[in-house]
Each structure stands twice: as C-alpha cells, then as structure tokens.
Design a protein around this motif. Structure first.
Motif, PDB file in Angstrom:
ATOM      1  N   UNK A  53       0.819  -1.189   0.191  1.00 19.99           N
ATOM      2  CA  UNK A  53      -0.174  -0.015  -0.154  1.00 19.99           C
ATOM      3  C   UNK A  53       0.932   1.270  -0.010  1.00 19.99           C
ATOM      4  N   UNK A  54       0.552   2.257  -0.892  1.00 19.29           N
ATOM      5  CA  UNK A  54       1.305   3.460  -0.975  1.00 19.29           C
ATOM      6  C   UNK A  54       2.244   3.325  -1.984  1.00 19.29           C
ATOM      7  N   UNK A  55       2.686   2.143  -2.472  1.00 23.89           N
ATOM      8  CA  UNK A  55       3.723   2.052  -3.650  1.00 23.89           C
ATOM      9  C   UNK A  55       3.031   1.991  -5.093  1.00 23.89           C
ATOM     10  N   UNK A  56       3.255   2.764  -5.901  1.00 26.52           N
ATOM     11  CA  UNK A  56       2.516   2.827  -7.206  1.00 26.52           C
ATOM     12  C   UNK A  56       2.920   1.603  -8.017  1.00 26.52           C
ATOM     13  N   UNK A  57       4.154   1.121  -8.159  1.00 23.69           N
ATOM     14  CA  UNK A  57       4.393  -0.251  -8.756  1.00 23.69           C
ATOM     15  C   UNK A  57       4.599  -1.220  -7.874  1.00 23.69           C
ATOM     16  N   UNK A  58       4.527  -2.249  -8.178  1.00 25.57           N
ATOM     17  CA  UNK A  58       4.623  -3.460  -7.366  1.00 25.57           C
ATOM     18  C   UNK A  58       6.264  -3.503  -6.658  1.00 25.57           C
ATOM     19  N   UNK A  59       6.279  -4.264  -5.828  1.00 25.23           N
ATOM     20  CA  UNK A  59       7.808  -4.213  -4.928  1.00 25.23           C
ATOM     21  C   UNK A  59       8.346  -5.675  -4.826  1.00 25.23           C
ATOM     22  N   UNK A  60       9.735  -5.483  -5.242  1.00 20.99           N
ATOM     23  CA  UNK A  60      10.450  -6.898  -4.971  1.00 20.99           C
ATOM     24  C   UNK A  60      10.386  -7.221  -3.504  1.00 20.99           C
ATOM     25  N   UNK A  61       9.745  -8.208  -2.815  1.00 17.17           N
ATOM     26  CA  UNK A  61       9.916  -8.339  -1.823  1.00 17.17           C
ATOM     27  C   UNK A  61      10.905  -9.087  -1.061  1.00 17.17           C
TER      28      UNK A  61
END
Lengths: 281, 542, 408
Positions: A53-61
């Motif tokens: 939540x809050x990140x436009x793109x997906x995030x590499x976990x």
C-alpha cells in the motif's frame, strides 16, 4: 518488533526482516528465481513482487525490508499477472528443462508457455571449454547469481560480468573468451548458485547426456574437506561407489555453500587410489 | 609452537566470523586467496564491510591483488618489518597501555628490544620505504580491532618461532587478542594439522596440549593407558632425520605422508630413507616414499572412506564420514594400528572412531564436552569445550580482558637475522616456494583431476632477470642449489621482484622442487626454511 | 515568447554564454550570494513556496528532496546535475546549457550549499560534446569568480557512453562509480543512499536553472507567470511534423493548441496536411488526439485528464500521413535497444513488444499485449521498463488515431 499486515493477517517481525521472509514465514507462496540466501538480492527476476500500500508499482519482496504499519498483498490480480507474464517471457526465451524453480512458477501461475513464444530465443551452442564445468547459456535467465558469487559476494575473482544490453544482455567472460583464458579460478561457485542448470559440472553434464545420471541412486554424505586447514564441510554425492559431485551445505557457517576448486573438483584421487588395495610386499 | 609458549595453547585465537567484525586485517606470508580460499571469502566479507586489508608478501598474488596495501618485502625480512612497526607504535605512544599493564609481562624488555628498529633501518633490510612502514604501523595501531593472520611464509623459515613471536608481540602491544574482531590466526596448511597438534603429535605434548614433562599429567595418562610414559620429549621431525643420519633411528612408520618429495633437501632425505632398516608406509597411494618401503599398508581415504574428525584453523572439531566403500583390502587407520598392536602381542581390540574419541575426551579437558552425537547435531564445536552443555569457544583468551586475567601473556622479544642461505656470486637468486591455487603439496591428490592448469611446473621469474639471462617465456632452465638441481620452463611475471624466483612443489614427479630447498631448521619448532634458498639459473643446452 | 530560463536575445548577443559578464547580467551572482545569505532553511522554504517540481519528467517536489538530503546526518553528501538527455524528441537541456550554462551551474552550487555537499557532479550525455565544452568553460568562469576551488565545493564533469538508461538517476550513480549503468532498486532513495551510497541530491538541468532564477529574483517574481498549481515556465521541445521545430520557453498553463498552432511557436504541421496525433512527454509519453490537444493546457492537472503529462516537455506532432504502426515500432525499438537488460519484464518484454509490432500483430494480440504492458508497468525495476509501453497503450486506447474500432 515491527507490526505489519500481510494478506489481511497481522504479524510481528524483527527489524531487518524482508517482506519475503515475513510472507514466507507465515506460509505464503512467494516465488523467487534470482534470490539466494547467501547473495545480495539482484532484484532481477521480479517474480517475488507483491503489492504494498502506498507504492505505485509492485515491490520486489526479496530486497524490501519490512516496515512498521506496512500493508502487503501477495495474491492480487496485479501480482498474479506480473508473475505469470514473467514466467511466460522466460519460457519464451530460454530452455527451461532443468530450471526447477521456473517450472514451479510456470505451474503455479498456470502460465501459457506458448503465449509469447515464437520470437527470438537464447538458443546458442554449449560452451564446453574446460573439463570442470560447462556453460549452457540457452538456459540462463540472467539472475546475476553467478556474477555475484564470482564477484563481491563470495569469490572476489570477477571473471564474469553482464555485458550487452536489453535482450542481448548476457553473462560474459570478457569478449566471450574461453574460461581458461579468463580470470576464472574454477571454484565452481557459479555452478553452485545457478538455478537453471545453465552451469553444470562437466561430470554431471556427461552423465546426464549419456543417460547415466540417476538421482535416486545417489547417496549424499556429509564430511570435511581433505585439503587445507579451513575445514570446509562437504557433501559427497556418490553413485555406484564413485564420487560424482561435491557440494557444501548452504547453511554451513564456514562455507555458506561455497568451495574452492580443490574442494569441489579435486576429488578424483579418491577413486583412483586403487593402485594399492592389498598389503605389500 | 609460538602461540603455545605465550598463551598456553597452540590454536588460532579467532573464529572466521571475526573477520566480518574487524577493522584491520594484516596478513603476513599468507596467500589466502590461493592457499585458503574459503578463509579469503571471510576476509573479503570484512573488507566489504569496511576493514582495511594489508598483505605482507614478497610476491604479488591473488591475495595482494585485493589488498588496500601490499608490502612486498624481501624474503625473510619479516621481523625487521614487524619490529619497526612496534618501534613506531611505542615511539608515538599508540600502544594499549591498560591491556599491557593488566594482561602481559616483559613489556620493558620488549620496548628496549625494538628501540633500535627505526623504520629507516627496516627499510634497508625489507626494501619497504620507511614512510610506508610508519603509515601501516599507525593504521594498524589506531584500528579499533585488528586481526593478524599468517601461514607458511612465516613458519617455513629457519627462525619460524621467532617470526611468530614478532607477530604475537604486535598483537599484545595493541591489545588485539581476546576481543571480537581481534586476534591471531595461523591458517593451517593441511586439513588436520591443527588436530594433529591438538592430539599431542608434538614431542613434548600429550593430547590437548598437556605438558609431557608434568608428572601429574603423565600420571593421568599412565593410569588410563596402563603403561608408563617416558618423561623425556621425543624427537621432532628434523631431529628424526638427524638421528637417521647417525643410524640411531633405523625403523620408521610413515602414515599418510610423502616425505621423499615433501621435505626440504629431498635428495638427502631419500638417501636417509633408503638406509633405514625398516620402512613401513601406510597410504592410499604408492607414493615415491611408499615405493621404497619394506611394507606398504593400504589405507582408506580419510575423509571419504572412514570415520573420524578433523580440527580446522578456528579450532573447530568436525566429523568426517565414509561416503564410499574402500577398494580391496584397504583398511581404516584405527583398524591397521590396532591390528599391528595385536601382531606385536598387545591385546588391543578394534575400536570405532567414536570410541577412540570418547577415550580421548576423558583425558583431554579441552574436548571433554564434545561427543560424536553433539558434533553431528551441532555441525562441529570449537575447543575448548570442557563440559557437556558448553557451547564451545568462539575465540580464545577473552580472559585477558577480565579484571583478573589469569596467567599473563609474555612479550617475547626477538631479533631479525638474515635467511640462512644468502645469495652468492655462484647462486645469485633467492628461491622461494609456495602453493598454487589449483594444486596441493606434492600433487599426489591433485594430479588426478582435469584442471585446465594441469600443465606442469614453471619457474616464476621477473622479466628483468629473464632479460639479463637472455631467456624467454617457456624456455627450460636448470635451477641449481647447493643440494641439487631441477629442470623447469620459466614463466615471466612481475609477481616476483628481481632477484627472487618462485616454484611450487605440486608437480614433484617432474620438477622435484624440494631437492633445492634448504633443510636449515628452526631450533624450537624443527621446521625447515622452504621459503629461501640460494639458487643459480642455468640455460639448458640441447 | 517569454525569456526567463533563456536569456533575452539582446543579452545573448551582448555577452558570451560562459562569461563573467553573463553571470552578473543574468543575476546569478546575486542569486548565489542571496542564497548563501538567507541560509539553507529559507532557501528550501522559497523553493517550497514556488511549488517547484522536477523538470526532468517525474515532477517530484524539489523542496522535499532538498530537505531530505539536508536532514541526513552523513558528513559526505553529493549533488548531481543530470544532463544525460537522450530521449527521442527531447533536446531542451542541450539548448539551455549551450545558451546559458551558468544558470544550471549556479543552481547546482546553491543546491550543494543548501544540502551540505562538498562535491558536485555534472553528468552529461556523451554525444553532447559541444555541451560538455560549454559546461567546462562555465566551470572555469565559476572558478575565476571564486565560487569553486580548494576548500569550497568542486564540480566534476562525467560523460555518458551512449546508454539512455544512464539518465535514470540510480543508473547514473552506478555509471559515475564506474559500474554498468543499471538502475538500483528503491528504497533506499538517492536522498539517503545515492552516489557512492551517500545522501545525494540529483536534479535535472532545467530544475537547477529555475533555482538560479528564483534566487536572482524572488518568490513573487517567479510566481508571476504560470499557474497556481505550477508557477513558472517550461521548456518544450517541438518536433515531428511541425513548421517551426525547436525549443520554446512557455508559461505553464499555455493552451496546447496555441503552442502547436501559433506562428510564434510551432506554427502548425507545416505540411499543409491536418494534424493526426500528438505525442506528449517523449518516447515514454502519451499519444493524444488533435481534439484532446486543442482542449488541453500545458499543466500537470490539466493533462492528467487525458492520461498525459508534461514529462520532459517533448511534444511530437504527426500529420495525417503518419503511419502510427511504424512510429510505435520505432519507439519500441528504442526501448528494446535501451533497456539495460537487468530485469525480466523490461529485458524480454520490450523485445516481445517490438516483435509483435514488427510482425504487425498488434490487434489480434491485444489481450496479451495488455497483460504484458501491465506486467512491465507493475514489475519493472525502473521508470524505463515501467513506462516503455505507455505510448503504445495510449495510442491503442484512442480508436480515432487508427481506423480500428476497438480500444485496448
């Protein structure tokens, strides 16, 4: 402790935990291809992306540290689409016959391996320039693990690097020299970390080619290396009473799974000492 | 040997993980990237986390390539360099006074002993500019934590023990022992050199570094073994060779060694062995030593065909396990030794490796808490581990930082002396020897695997020297010392300075390097000066 | 025409671009001294007051960036001017640096002192040899003025080597450090761990020029033109089927129709044929229809209504003869060529898009393309991969640009 929410479930994790570790810790399926527990995350495969939540793109976990109050979603349509397309793009490019993690991603995302197929691929001749390991780059997914193991994360040898760009980016020895002419020291740590079988011990390669590599006939025994005094823990893989491969456990505190050329490949003497088998004279 | 004298135990004081926590790593005569590659991984982890790496070595090699600074000193000038560093540290008041006062003895004598060792004097001997010596001394002393590591570049000299003392002195002077990220670490050259010493394979020690000359210690072992033990230390290896020369020693039982190729002045050693009345060799190969034996006993491969333990350079006792069946009648070492004992009329029963280990740990307190079950479960334990629940010891001598540190560590002042064999007009080059990454010792093990560099030995020589000699890359030359000669192709490289040449002894069947090496030995440790022999280089005429 | 970022024509004739006279005449000397005098907190407040956003394309609030770097506790910090302008249709930084290099460099020095950096870098596109020479001349002027030199901030110029991706800020850091210009994953953001892993402020050329102007004048002066949302001016680069291609300085809020059609700006297609499409914001921008173009103003909130943005200020015009398929193929080839190859979605995705365009399978594969474009936007590491399909998707979503009935 940090408090975060993953797929609607509240959990607490210690500071420094990655989102990947946190999600896997609670049993979520988060695929990885390039991530390796003993190497710096390369962030290259993007299979481990999640929504935060809050990140436009997906995030590499794999590389993202958990933060207090973070809201993570691992099962959204966007996440699924990204993983599926990644599986499809890789299968459209590479020979994935020996890439276990990728095959799992394909089946898990129900990827259509033909969807983006038909274009240019990475098919190319086997690089067989020494008797210790072969390089089969049509299986290479450019995960960067070998580069990191050869470089700052482990060996500090820097015999290989990524060269070229875009679809032509590839692992290179420097002008595609044969390995014996490069800075390679043949430690085989690149082979150890390769997730796709693009790098394979020569002995295993030959046994597989001739159909004699039988996984179920191989016993693995933990022991300690016989060369210098470092004390590397080895796993001897024995088939028909012959050592066919040597590795080291990934979680060993001395080796972290990494060996030197003697420890990994200098085992032949074990099975040629038949020259004295009975007392003499 | 040096560590035992100062600290009471001959083990490296650190764990490998200390390299990740240190600020300064000083490697002296240790090409870890090639001789101990996995320790090099730990060293470089420390470097990536901000530690400075300084390497003292006459040659450029894969280790010096990654160093922040490489001090390419002249072969055998280590003490001059180390004493000059101490001189600078004391002169500038950088020594760790609280530690010296609480945990050491003999500082005043040491201070006086280095008073004359100005950097300028050391420069003349080492070839290292005085200002660089000053700078390294400052950086070393000012680091929060420093580790000193060494290998055979320090110990394969005729003054090996003094070399070690000089290193230990520097660590004591700066309080760099017994804390995380500090310590002294000899990297052991063979898998179980540490374990051999730990188990009393030293003339004056019983298992666990227990003093043979101590009657209490002897009594304990005598009771356990039911025999009386000679209180006089036995012979070390060089004393054995001398005794063989005098015919005082006429029978020898060699287990897993190939001295005819591995010892210095090996032509001489071969004659000694040929003159023995009885030579028994127990090995996995018919080595050149086995070939001249009266009896050869086929053994099993230690790490792949039998059970037991090794001890590594961080004092970790680790299991070895049989992974395959040994060929023919090859037997486990314990089997052979107990069978020999029975043949000699002693009723020794065959014991498993675990049973032998259990007997040992009853008698050696350092290992008492280690059982095979624990070693299996915990993946090895670092000695001392005196009791069942004891976690083992990550590092040694932490007591030196406590209010009552116990037995203080003595400074051992040492003076530099030149290598035993200096270059002359007839033998103008200094030959130094060492390992190459892909191979091991006399090559018995490593000659069998298909490494791309399996191309034989070469003499590394500086291009300037080669030009003076009018020899070109690959040309065969004869290298001759007072003791013998070998023929070998040359390789031009600036890894050696002019005047120095380098050979390994990995291809001993073709290039028996050790026929050249000097058997001048250290009076205490009995190690030979493999690292410096005067040689001539002669052009082979067809 | 308006002259703020660009010097007015008389001054341009009267003084050399890299000269002490220019420095004084343009008020940059005053700006530099003024900024030193009022102190970094006030400097940042002023930047906040004019709502300055980054002019390189992302429009991130400049004051927030400065504050982040300023508040980092590290003793070593860097400031970097990003002059690696390499996108098709974008050539405004080149023009600005050639015509008035001292403005951006003054902005760079004000930035350095505001955030506490001792070292500044200018990273200039390798092909811009003329620009690099001009920058070096300007640096000499600053050295003579005593603004840089021993004990003060120093400025080093680094030249790119032909990779568009090196303009991505973290890839640019890697390039300066001597590595392959591969973008890094964020966070950590450059403001915390940038160049050499130290807090770093990196800004576009035009943004820094605005800083110099602001302190040469004041907040009210700056806000006198532009919109409330976005005060000030923008450099736009007009290219394609346009009568007067070139770089123009215009106030934010100007009608796009005027910008395209007015004689003092674009002057129409210049081909005698009607306008068919406008690509707003460069290769990674958005295609809009002529109708949309004539409704829109040059400002972020306004363009957002059409799914477009100002981007770097590149505006490409296409008349009725333009073959949209070919244009999109060219853009796709650009991204396939310029992808660094680090992450899977961009490395292979840009290639597959190019192949689909080359084999003219755009429409029968539209569902697959949509999934691919979404995956690239969602999962690529950096802005290149995330935006590589933007133009394509925007074009396919506008049926009137094609003779195709359905949108993507």
């Amino acid at each position: 402790m940090l408090h975060l929410t993953i797929d609607g479930v509240s959990i607490n994790v210690p500071a420094g935990t990655t989102v990947l570790e946190a999600a896997r810790g609670m049993g979520e399926y988060v695929p990885t291809l390039c991530w390796h527990p003993n190497l710096t995350p390369a962030n290259a495969c993007r299979a481990c992306v999640v929504e935060i939540e809050g990140s436009r793109a997906l995030v590499s976990s794999c590389s993202r540290q958990a933060e207090d109050g973070m809201v993570v979603k691992t099962k959204t349509e966007r996440v699924h689409n990204a993983r599926q397309v990644i599986a499809e793009l890789l299968t459209s490019t590479n020979n994935t016959a020996s890439a276990g993690d990728l095959q799992e991603l394909v089946s898990h995302t129900a990827a259509n391996t033909l969807r983006f197929a038909g274009g240019e691929t990475w098919e190319q001749p086997l690089r067989d320039d020494n008797n210790l390991f072969v390089r089969n780059y049509d299986a290479c997914i450019l995960c960067y693990r070998c580069v990191e193991a050869c470089g700052v994360d482990v060996q500090n040898t820097f015999a290989i690097a990524v060269a070229g760009r875009g679809f032509d980016a590839h692992i290179d020895t420097g002008f595609d020299r044969p390995l014996p002419e490069s800075d390679c020291v043949f430690c085989g740590n690149c082979v150890e970390v390769c997730p796709t079988g693009a790098l394979l011990d020569k002995k295993e390669y030959e046994l597989r080619q001739s159909g004699r590599w039988e996984e179920q006939d191989i016993t693995t025994t933990r022991t300690t290396c016989s060369y210098c005094g470092v004390g590397c823990e080895l796993e001897l893989h024995v088939m028909d009473n012959q050592v066919v491969k040597v590795t080291s456990p990934e979680d060993n505190p001395i080796t972290h799974g990494m060996l030197c050329v003697k420890g990994r490949y200098g085992y032949e003497y074990v099975q040629v000492h038949e020259d004295i088998t009975e007392p003499a004279p | 040997m040096g560590l035992t004298t100062v600290f009471g135990a001959g083990g490296g004081t650190i764990a490998y993980e200390d390299f990740h926590k240190t600020d300064f790593i000083l490697l002296v005569g240790a090409n870890v990237a090639e001789a101990h590659p996995i320790i090099f991984h730990h060293v470089m982890k420390g470097v990536r986390r901000g530690a400075e790496l300084v390497v003292v070595d006459p040659r450029k090699n894969l280790t010096t390539r990654r160093a922040h600074e490489h001090l390419a000193l002249r072969v055998g000038s280590d003490i001059a360099l180390l004493n000059a560093m101490a001189h600078v540290i004391i002169r500038d008041g950088l020594q760790r006074r609280d530690f010296i006062g609480r945990a050491t003895t003999g500082f005043d004598v040491y201070r006086k002993s280095v008073a004359d060792w100005t950097p300028a004097r050391a420069e003349a001997i080492t070839g290292i500019p005085a200002d660089r010596i000053e700078s390294v001394a400052h950086r070393f002393a000012e680091a929060d934590g420093a580790i000193i590591g060494w290998t055979l570049g320090i110990t394969e000299h005729h003054n090996a023990v003094n070399n070690v003392y000089a290193l230990v002195n520097l660590a004591l002077l700066t309080g760099n022992v017994g804390r995380p990220g500090t310590g002294l670490s000899p990297f052991r050259g063979q898998n179980n050199v540490q374990g051999g010493g730990d188990m009393g394979a030293l003339p004056n020690r019983l298992p666990g570094y227990q003093d043979l000359t101590d009657s209490e210690v002897r009594r304990k072992f005598e009771q356990a073994w039911g025999v009386s033990i000679d209180p006089l230390p036995g012979l070390d290896q060089s004393q054995m060779f001398e005794a063989m020369g005098r015919k005082d020693l006429t029978g020898l039982y060699v287990i897993g060694e190939n001295p005819i190729q591995s010892e210095a002045n090996s032509n001489h050693i071969k004659r000694l062995f040929q003159d023995l009345e009885a030579l028994v060799v127990q090995d996995i190969f018919l080595t050149p030593t086995a070939e001249i034996a009266d009896v050869v006993l086929p053994a099993r491969v230690s790490f792949a065909e039998s059970e037991g333990t090794f001890v590594n350079s961080e004092r970790r006792v680790q299991r070895v396990r049989a992974a395959r069946q040994a060929p023919g009648e090859a037997q486990d070492d314990i089997w052979i030794i107990t069978a020999l004992a029975r043949a000699m009329g002693h009723p020794w029963t065959f014991l498993s490796a675990a049973e032998v280990f259990d007997e040992m740990r009853l008698l050696a307190p350092n290992f008492r808490g280690m059982s095979y079950e624990r070693l299996d479960r915990e993946g090895g334990l670092q000695w001392p581990c005196p009791a069942d629940g004891h976690p083992g010891s990550v590092r040694l001598h932490e007591r030196l930082w406590q209010d009552s540190p116990g037995r203080p560590a003595p400074f051992m002042p040492v003076d530099w002396e030149p290598v035993a064999e200096q270059p002359t007009a007839e033998f103008p080059f200094t030959l130094t020897t060492g390992r190459r990454l892909a191979f091991f010792n006399t090559g018995v093990q490593t000659q069998h695997y298909p490494h791309p560099d399996q191309t034989g030995e070469r003499l590394d020589i500086n291009p300037a020297d080669a030009a003076n000699l009018h020899v070109i890359e690959g040309q065969a030359v004869r290298v001759r010392s007072q003791r013998g000669s070998v023929t070998v192709p040359i390789h031009l490289t600036d890894s050696v300075n002019p005047g120095t040449v380098f050979l390994s002894f990995h291809f001993s069947d073709d290039v028996p390097t050790n026929v050249l090496a000097l058997d001048a030995t250290d009076p205490v440790a009995g190690t030979a000066e493999f690292k410096a022999a005067a040689v001539a280089i002669e052009i082979e005429t067809a | 025409m308006i002259y703020r970022l660009f010097p007015n024509p008389e001054l341009e004739l009267a003084t050399a671009p890299a000269s002490r006279e220019r420095l004084v005449e343009r008020g940059f000397e005053r700006a530099y001294e003024n900024a030193q005098e009022i102190g970094s907190d006030t400097v940042i407040q002023h930047i906040q007051a004019i709502r300055l956003g980054g002019r390189g394309g992302a429009a991130f609030p400049t004051a927030r960036k400065w504050l982040s770097v300023k508040n980092e506790a590290e003793s070593i910090k860097y400031v970097v001017m990003n002059a690696d302008e390499s996108e098709p249709g974008t050539f405004k930084d080149r023009e600005l640096l050639l015509r008035d290099p001292l403005g951006p460099l003054t902005g760079l020095l004000i930035a350095a002192s505001a955030v506490g950096a001792q070292q500044a870098y200018v990273y200039v596109r390798g092909e811009y040899r003329d620009v690099e020479i001009r920058i070096q001349e300007a640096i000499t002027v600053l050295a003579e003025a005593g603004w840089i030199g021993p004990g003060k901030v120093s400025i080093d110029v680094r030249r790119g080597a032909g990779a568009y991706i090196a303009g991505e800020e973290t890839a640019l850091f890697n390039s300066i450090e001597g590595y392959r210009p591969e973008p890094r994953v964020k966070p950590p953001y450059p403001t915390a761990q940038g160049l050499f892993h130290k807090p770093t402020l990196i800004q576009n050329v035009e943004t820094l020029a605005n800083i110099a102007l602001l302190f040469a004048h004041d907040v009210d002066w700056f806000r006198a033109v532009g919109t409330d949302a976005t005060p000030g001016t923008k450099l736009v680069a007009l290219s394609g089927h346009v009568a007067n291609p070139g770089v123009y300085e215009v106030p934010f809020g100007i009608e796009l129709g005027a910008l395209i059609g007015d004689g003092q700006y674009g002057g129409g297609t210049g081909t005698g044929r009607p306008l068919k499409a406008v690509l707003m914001g460069g290769a990674a921008g958005t295609f809009i229809t002529p109708q949309e173009a004539f409704e829109a103003r040059l400002d972020y909130p306004d363009l957002a209504k059409f799914g477009a943005g100002v981007g770097s200020g590149a505006i490409m015009l296409f008349d009725s003869t333009a073959d949209l398929g070919r244009i999109l193929t060219g853009l796709a080839r650009f991204f396939a060529d310029e992808s660094c190859g680090q992450c899977v979605p961009c490395r292979i995705g840009t290639k597959r898009i190019l192949e689909l365009l080359e084999t003219q399978r755009l429409w029968d594969r539209r569902a697959d393309l949509k999934d691919l474009a979404t995956a690239m936007t969602d999962a690529s590491i950096c802005g290149l991969g995330q935006t590589a399909a933007n133009a394509l998707v925007s074009a396919m979503n506008r049926p009137s640009l094609w003779n195709e009935p359905a949108a993507l």
